[in-house]
Design a protein around this motif. Structure first.
Motif, PDB file in Angstrom:
ATOM      1  N   HIS A 125       0.650  -1.386  -0.093  1.00  0.00           N
ATOM      2  CA  HIS A 125       0.261   0.073  -0.109  1.00  0.00           C
ATOM      3  C   HIS A 125       0.734   1.749   0.001  1.00  0.00           C
ATOM      4  O   HIS A 125       2.004   1.346   0.588  1.00  0.00           O
ATOM      5  N   ASP A 126       0.529   2.399  -0.870  1.00  0.00           N
ATOM      6  CA  ASP A 126       1.200   3.632  -0.714  1.00  0.00           C
ATOM      7  C   ASP A 126       3.001   3.589  -1.641  1.00  0.00           C
ATOM      8  O   ASP A 126       3.576   4.534  -1.611  1.00  0.00           O
TER       9      ASP A 126
ATOM     10  N   THR B  93       5.998   2.859  -4.149  1.00  0.00           N
ATOM     11  CA  THR B  93       5.892   2.790  -5.568  1.00  0.00           C
ATOM     12  C   THR B  93       7.124   1.976  -6.092  1.00  0.00           C
ATOM     13  O   THR B  93       8.142   1.420  -5.472  1.00  0.00           O
TER      14      THR B  93
END
Length: 256
Positions: free
Chosen positions: A6-7, A9
């Motif tokens: 989650h979140d 990159t």
């Protein structure tokens, strides 16, 4: 959609097909914003569209990682901009495989394979790892191969490049690990993306005879290992080469 990344990159090189595509899709399914990179715009569009249709986040950056430091630095910078300023996960997956024997390999082929398989990820890591460290840490995953440790009579050139990547994995873990950047590798076994058609077995299927798995693997098997290495569950894993090969290099089944 999962939450294991989650979140985060991620930049995945060579992710328009096969193992790279499976990793990009798996990362996106676990919440990461993924940069799909490669040379084939049409295939890349299919990958990105599929990820977005499933509710994930993905963008495409065309890249020809020819081994030059400039090409690697350019991709790293464009990826950072597209991902909001930082890269949390780098997967060095792009590679080429000429299957010729040593005596049939010319110098041009030798240089090209080392440029794509070793020089490109070397300079891409050099461009990404320091920024990861400055941002608080990250994860780098290299793709090795079972043929780096089990000799076969065809493909010595490719095998040596994968051996180099596994060695770099350990060296980079020592270099960047103290600064918060974990570096590990996955060593795939025989991976086939599609079911073989026809009556004749695929050569890869023959190679997996006598192994614990007894059959070839799929790109999804590699992608699941990549998700684990990229996430917090593997926070204590540094400098490891994870064999995902059906037991090809580690065990033999003796048939009666």
């Amino acid at each position: 959609m999962g939450e294991r990344l989650h979140d985060k990159t991620a930049l995945v090189t060579g992710s328009t097909s096969n193992i790279g595509r499976a990793i990009a899709e798996a990362f996106a399914a676990e919440g990461a914003h993924v940069i799909v990179s490669g040379r084939d715009r049409e295939r890349a569009a299919q990958v990105v569209e599929g990820i977005r249709a499933a509710g994930g986040r993905a963008d495409f950056l065309v890249a020809d990682l020819d081994g030059s430091a400039e090409a690697s630095r350019d991709l790293a910078e464009r990826a950072r901009r597209s991902l909001g300023g930082h890269i949390d996960i780098l997967v060095n997956n792009a590679g080429i495989y000429p299957g010729s024997v040593t005596t049939a390999t010319d110098e041009e082929t030798f240089d090209r394979v080392y440029a794509v398989n070793v020089k490109a990820p070397f300079f891409l890591t050099a461009a990404v790892a320091p920024a990861m460290a400055e941002a608080g840490g990250g994860s780098i995953i290299n793709l090795g191969s079972w043929v780096a440790r089990l000799g076969i009579p065809v493909g010595a050139l490719y095998s040596s490049t994968k051996g180099a990547m596994e060695t770099l994995t350990r060296a980079w873990a020592a270099e960047f690990g103290p600064r918060g950047v974990r570096v590990n590798a996955i060593s795939p076994g025989v991976i086939l993306p599609h079911t073989t058609e026809g009556n004749e077995p695929h050569p890869g299927e023959i190679m997996m005879k006598g192994t614990p798995a007894g059959e070839v693997g799929s790109p999804d098997a590699i992608a699941r290992a990549a998700v684990w290495l990229a996430g917090d569950e593997a926070s204590f894993v540094h400098g490891s080469v994870v064999d995902v090969d059906g037991g090809r290099v580690g065990a033999a089944v003796i048939a009666a």
